[in-house]
Each structure stands twice: as structure tokens, then as C-alpha cells.
Design an enzyme around this catalytic site. Structure first.
Site, PDB file in Angstrom:
ATOM      1  N   HIS A  95       0.822  -1.223   0.000  1.00 54.25           N
ATOM      2  CA  HIS A  95       0.000   0.000   0.000  1.00 54.25           C
ATOM      3  C   HIS A  95       0.850   1.264   0.000  1.00 54.25           C
ATOM      4  O   HIS A  95       0.380   2.324  -0.390  1.00 54.25           O
ATOM      5  CB  HIS A  95      -0.977  -0.013   1.178  1.00 54.25           C
ATOM      6  N   ASP A  96       2.089   1.148   0.440  1.00 52.76           N
ATOM      7  CA  ASP A  96       2.993   2.279   0.295  1.00 52.76           C
ATOM      8  C   ASP A  96       3.392   2.446  -1.170  1.00 52.76           C
ATOM      9  O   ASP A  96       3.216   3.519  -1.762  1.00 52.76           O
ATOM     10  CB  ASP A  96       4.241   2.074   1.170  1.00 52.76           C
ATOM     11  N   ASP A 103       7.691   5.337  -0.548  1.00 57.86           N
ATOM     12  CA  ASP A 103       8.238   6.522   0.107  1.00 57.86           C
ATOM     13  C   ASP A 103       7.715   6.697   1.528  1.00 57.86           C
ATOM     14  O   ASP A 103       7.844   7.780   2.112  1.00 57.86           O
ATOM     15  CB  ASP A 103       7.897   7.776  -0.717  1.00 57.86           C
ATOM     16  N   SER A 146       4.815   7.099   2.484  1.00 58.65           N
ATOM     17  CA  SER A 146       3.679   8.033   2.581  1.00 58.65           C
ATOM     18  C   SER A 146       2.540   7.420   3.392  1.00 58.65           C
ATOM     19  O   SER A 146       1.817   8.129   4.089  1.00 58.65           O
ATOM     20  CB  SER A 146       3.184   8.432   1.182  1.00 58.65           C
ATOM     21  N   ASN A 169      -7.675   1.578   3.017  1.00 59.04           N
ATOM     22  CA  ASN A 169      -6.846   1.565   4.228  1.00 59.04           C
ATOM     23  C   ASN A 169      -7.650   1.647   5.523  1.00 59.04           C
ATOM     24  O   ASN A 169      -7.259   1.047   6.539  1.00 59.04           O
ATOM     25  CB  ASN A 169      -5.860   2.745   4.195  1.00 59.04           C
ATOM     26  N   HIS A 225      -1.813 -13.039  -0.916  1.00 61.92           N
ATOM     27  CA  HIS A 225      -3.058 -13.415  -0.231  1.00 61.92           C
ATOM     28  C   HIS A 225      -3.014 -14.842   0.309  1.00 61.92           C
ATOM     29  O   HIS A 225      -4.027 -15.364   0.756  1.00 61.92           O
ATOM     30  CB  HIS A 225      -4.251 -13.209  -1.161  1.00 61.92           C
ATOM     31  N   THR A 226      -1.872 -15.465   0.292  1.00 57.64           N
ATOM     32  CA  THR A 226      -1.684 -16.749   0.972  1.00 57.64           C
ATOM     33  C   THR A 226      -1.602 -16.569   2.489  1.00 57.64           C
ATOM     34  O   THR A 226      -1.593 -17.538   3.237  1.00 57.64           O
ATOM     35  CB  THR A 226      -0.404 -17.455   0.444  1.00 57.64           C
TER      36      THR A 226
HETATM   37  C1  HEM Z   1      -4.275  -7.824  -6.826  1.00 53.35           C
HETATM   38  C2  HEM Z   1      -4.944  -6.838  -6.270  1.00 53.35           C
HETATM   39  C3  HEM Z   1      -5.258  -6.813  -4.801  1.00 53.35           C
HETATM   40  C4  HEM Z   1      -6.459  -6.585  -4.244  1.00 53.35           C
HETATM   41  C5  HEM Z   1      -7.756  -6.290  -4.981  1.00 53.35           C
HETATM   42  C6  HEM Z   1      -6.307  -6.705  -2.827  1.00 53.35           C
HETATM   43  C7  HEM Z   1      -7.325  -6.528  -1.903  1.00 53.35           C
HETATM   44  C8  HEM Z   1      -7.223  -6.816  -0.561  1.00 53.35           C
HETATM   45  C9  HEM Z   1      -8.304  -6.703   0.383  1.00 53.35           C
HETATM   46  C10 HEM Z   1      -9.708  -6.230   0.062  1.00 53.35           C
HETATM   47  C11 HEM Z   1      -7.842  -7.119   1.590  1.00 53.35           C
HETATM   48  C12 HEM Z   1      -8.633  -7.214   2.891  1.00 53.35           C
HETATM   49  C13 HEM Z   1      -8.792  -5.849   3.507  1.00 53.35           C
HETATM   50  C14 HEM Z   1      -9.793  -5.902   4.641  1.00 53.35           C
HETATM   51  O1  HEM Z   1     -10.847  -6.525   4.509  1.00 53.35           O
HETATM   52  O2  HEM Z   1      -9.511  -5.255   5.689  1.00 53.35           O
HETATM   53  C15 HEM Z   1      -6.473  -7.502   1.408  1.00 53.35           C
HETATM   54  C16 HEM Z   1      -5.668  -7.989   2.403  1.00 53.35           C
HETATM   55  C17 HEM Z   1      -4.345  -8.336   2.221  1.00 53.35           C
HETATM   56  N1  HEM Z   1      -3.609  -8.132   1.081  1.00 53.35           N
HETATM   57 FE1  HEM Z   1      -4.313  -7.610  -0.727  1.00 53.35          FE
HETATM   58  N2  HEM Z   1      -5.006  -7.004  -2.542  1.00 53.35           N
HETATM   59  C18 HEM Z   1      -4.325  -7.079  -3.719  1.00 53.35           C
HETATM   60  C19 HEM Z   1      -2.968  -7.297  -3.862  1.00 53.35           C
HETATM   61  C20 HEM Z   1      -2.110  -7.567  -2.824  1.00 53.35           C
HETATM   62  C21 HEM Z   1      -0.674  -7.635  -2.947  1.00 53.35           C
HETATM   63  C22 HEM Z   1       0.110  -7.353  -4.222  1.00 53.35           C
HETATM   64  C23 HEM Z   1      -0.189  -7.971  -1.724  1.00 53.35           C
HETATM   65  C24 HEM Z   1       1.233  -8.170  -1.289  1.00 53.35           C
HETATM   66  C25 HEM Z   1       2.187  -8.607  -2.079  1.00 53.35           C
HETATM   67  C26 HEM Z   1      -1.323  -8.113  -0.847  1.00 53.35           C
HETATM   68  C27 HEM Z   1      -1.256  -8.502   0.463  1.00 53.35           C
HETATM   69  C28 HEM Z   1      -2.340  -8.571   1.321  1.00 53.35           C
HETATM   70  C29 HEM Z   1      -2.260  -9.137   2.654  1.00 53.35           C
HETATM   71  C30 HEM Z   1      -1.039  -9.799   3.266  1.00 53.35           C
HETATM   72  C31 HEM Z   1      -3.521  -8.964   3.240  1.00 53.35           C
HETATM   73  C32 HEM Z   1      -3.923  -9.343   4.665  1.00 53.35           C
HETATM   74  C33 HEM Z   1      -3.480  -8.250   5.615  1.00 53.35           C
HETATM   75  C34 HEM Z   1      -3.779  -8.504   7.080  1.00 53.35           C
HETATM   76  O3  HEM Z   1      -4.167  -9.608   7.478  1.00 53.35           O
HETATM   77  O4  HEM Z   1      -3.601  -7.541   7.866  1.00 53.35           O
HETATM   78  N3  HEM Z   1      -2.471  -7.835  -1.543  1.00 53.35           N
HETATM   79  N4  HEM Z   1      -6.111  -7.292   0.098  1.00 53.35           N
HETATM   80 CA   LIG Z   2       3.855   5.688  -0.927  1.00 54.65          CA
END
Ligand code: HEM
Ligand SMILES: [Ca+2]
Length: 307
Positions: free
Chosen positions: A53-54, A61, A63, A81, A180-181
Site C-alpha cells: 500500500h505504500d 516513500d 507516505s 486503508n 493473499h496466501t
Molecule cells: C491484486 C490486487 C489486490 C487486491 C484487490 C487486494 C485486496 C485486498 C483486500 C480487500 C484485503 C482485505 C482488507 C480488509 O478486509 O480489511 C487484502 C488484504 C491483504 N492483502 Fe491484498 N489485494 C491485492 C494485492 C495484494 C498484494 C500485491 C499484496 C502483497 C504482495 C497483498 C497482500 C495482502 C495481505 C497480506 C492482506 C492481509 C493483511 C492482514 O491480514 O492484515 N495484496 N487485500
Molecule cells: Ca507511498
């Protein structure tokens, strides 16, 4: 010699940037991450996501770390966020340790990049050499955080363009989605999918409905693991889940829905080491998104505010 001085953008980063400036920086960050992840495995996921998200907003940076004040608007209230990103206290603790070791040397943006790598390693995933030398912004962008962070409602074409806008290919997008693993998501991020979509395993949908009521406003913040199989293990189960229609987000299942990325999902599902290699390389690439280097930006003393 001149060439390396003139180097552009990401080529200005180097993996040994702190070797003489702060030799214990990386081990200090690693200890801070390991200690946080041993207290709560999910923190590894949260720290990985902070770096993502950064980097997608103004580049890597830091931010994302800036707090809102009476006369400053940061990124923390952006839709992707708010009530969602976490891990700021862990970064604060690490930063204060690194500051006492080497005052004014190690950027918050680099701490985020190293903490993301160390988090993946702590949960059993691949390692990589983090490129370093990023500096911290004095600005943030609420509007870019709202527009450039991908939403879980996106279709494949929207996911491809969101990553392409950051210089990342479709292949890199599919590999990075493997983040998302690990981690958890709120009911509000997957409600529509589990009540209205048809490309979802019915038993999987039913079991999620138990803790995520259909009515908006009810249980919005209730959590479910994104990888239903092994949410604290950095493995390739995310892709195996997609093959059996157990992607949690609409956007996840888009990667395996009869389209051009199905074959890559199949490849990662059957070969975890190719996934790990591709993920590590894509993380390096993501970490190189428009860093501030040289005399741009600053090294914040406190990651939450500018100096
Ligand atoms: C491909 C597009 C992506 C979308 C649409 C997406 C969307 C989301 C959403 C909606 C959540 C849950 C937020 C919540 O309900 O509070 C999430 C969690 C998460 N995302 Fe993604 N994400 C994407 C790509 C990524 C990437 C590239 C990474 C890291 C390389 C990532 C890592 C994570 C992780 C680790 C969580 C869990 C965080 C936690 O448990 O605190 N995501 N994402
Ligand atoms: Ca940034």
C-alpha cells in the site's frame, strides 16, 4: 563511474546501502519483525500489505505511514486503508531501535521494504535481497490511495490495468496476488461474493456466511482468512484454492475464471518453487516503484510525521 552516478530511478537503490552507514540495521529490523510475528502470526501479513500500500501510492516513500493532523491529510482514511491496514506500532518500535543505533540514517520506506521481506520469510516463504536507499516523502495522497490501490471488486482487466499503471506486468500481478496466501479480510470485502456469485464453492460460501451476515452494517469487520487452508503459512495454497473456486475476493477468483491467467495459476499450484521465485522477483520490482533517492525527500525521525 560516471554512469553509475547518473543511474536512473530504481538503479540508484542497492542491497548494501547501509553496510557501512548502519551495519546492524537489517538485523535489527529482522528481530523486530520476528518478535512481532511470534506474538501474532497475522502481523506478518499486515506488514507485507503495508509495503504494497505504500509502493502503489506515490511510490515506496513511506507516505502510508504519515498520520493525519489538523493541517495534514494522509492516506490512512482512504477506502482501502481505513479500518484495515495495521502494523504501524511494529514499525514505530523498529524505527526507534534503528534510530538509537544510527540516528537519521535509515528511512521508514526502507524499513517497510525489509519488514515485508522478513515477514514473508518468518511465515515460511522465499527470501530476496532487498534493494535499499529509498528516502521518505514529506507528502501523502489520499486521492491516489483511493484511486490506485486495487479494489476486491475488480475484474481481471481492472487488475491488469491497476498493476500496469505501476509498471508491473500481468505475470507479476498474478505472482504478487499470492501475497493473499497469508492474512485476514473483513466481511465487507467479500460479502457480495459469498452471497451473490456463482463461481464460488457452495460449501465454502456457506461456511463464510456464518460469520458474515448478508445485511450491510452487520458484522462488517468480522474476519475470515484469505487463504482458507493455511492463513499463517506462506505457501502456494492460495492458487490451489482458486482452482477449486475458493478464492475469497471477487478479484482473487478472477485470476482463475476461464481467462488468460488460468495457466499461470495452474503452474503456481503445481510448482511452489516457481511461485516463490516469481513472487520474490516481483516484490523487488514493486519495491522499485519511483523511490525518492539522493537529496529528494528526507529520513524521517518519526515515521508518522515529517521532520
Ligand atoms: C491484486 C490486487 C489486490 C487486491 C484487490 C487486494 C485486496 C485486498 C483486500 C480487500 C484485503 C482485505 C482488507 C480488509 O478486509 O480489511 C487484502 C488484504 C491483504 N492483502 Fe491484498 N489485494 C491485492 C494485492 C495484494 C498484494 C500485491 C499484496 C502483497 C504482495 C497483498 C497482500 C495482502 C495481505 C497480506 C492482506 C492481509 C493483511 C492482514 O491480514 O492484515 N495484496 N487485500
Ligand atoms: Ca507511498
Amino acid at each position: 563511474m560516471m554512469m553509475s552516478l547518473i543511474g536512473l530511478g530504481s538503479s540508484q537503490l542497492s542491497s548494501n546501502f547501509y553496510a557501512t552507514k548502519c551495519p546492524n540495521a537489517l538485523s535489527t529490523i529482522k528481530s523486530g519483525v520476528n518478535s512481532a510475528v511470534s506474538k501474532e502470526a497475522r502481523m506478518g501479513a499486515s506488514l507485507l500489505r503495508l509495503h504494497f500500500h505504500d509502493c502503489f501510492v506515490q511510490g515506496c516513500d513511506a507516505s502510508v505511514l504519515l498520520d493525519d493532523t489538523a493541517n495534514f491529510t494522509g492516506e490512512k482514511t482512504a477506502r482501502p486503508n481505513a479500518n484495515s491496514i495495521r502494523g504501524f506500532e511494529v514499525i514505530d518500535t523498529i524505527k526507534s531501535q534503528v534510530e538509537s543505533l544510527c540516528p537519521g540514517v535509515v528511512s521508514c520506506a526502507d524499513i517497510l521494504a525489509v519488514a515485508a521481506r522478513d515477514s514473508v520469510v518468518a511465515l515460511g516463504g522465499p527470501s530476496w535481497a532487498v534493494q535499499l536507499g529509498r528516502r521518505d516523502s514529506t507528502t501523502a495522497s489520499l486521492s491516489l490511495a483511493n484511486s490506485d490501490l486495487p479494489a476486491p471488486t475488480l475484474d481481471l482487466s481492472g487488475l491488469i490495468s491497476a498493476f500496469s499503471k505501476k509498471g508491473l506486468s500481468t505475470t507479476e500481478m498474478v505472482a504478487l496476488s499470492g501475497g493473499h496466501t497469508i492474512g485476514q479480510a473483513r466481511c465487507t470485502s467479500f460479502r457480495t461474493r459469498i452471497y451473490s456469485e456463482t463461481n464460488i464453492d457452495p460449501n465454502f460460501a456457506k461456511s463464510l456466511q456464518g460469520n458474515c451476515p448478508n445485511t450491510t452494517g452487520n458484522g462488517d469487520n468480522n474476519l475470515a482468512p484469505i487463504d482458507t487452508t493455511s492463513p499463517t503459512r506462506f505457501d502456494n495454497a492460495y492458487y490451489k484454492n482458486l482452482q477449486v473456486k475458493k478464492g475469497l475476493f471477487h478479484s482473487d477468483q478472477q485470476l482463475f475464471n476461464g481467462g488468460s491467467t488460468d495457466s499461470q495459476v495452474n503452474g503456481y499450484a503445481s510448482n511452489p518453487s516457481i511461485f516463490c521465485t516469481d513472487f520474490a522477483n516481483a516484490m523487488i520490482k514493486m519495491g522499485n516503484i519511483t523511490p525518492l533517492t539522493g537529496t529528494s525527500g528526507q529520513i524521517r525521525t518519526n515515521c508518522r510525521k515529517t521532520n
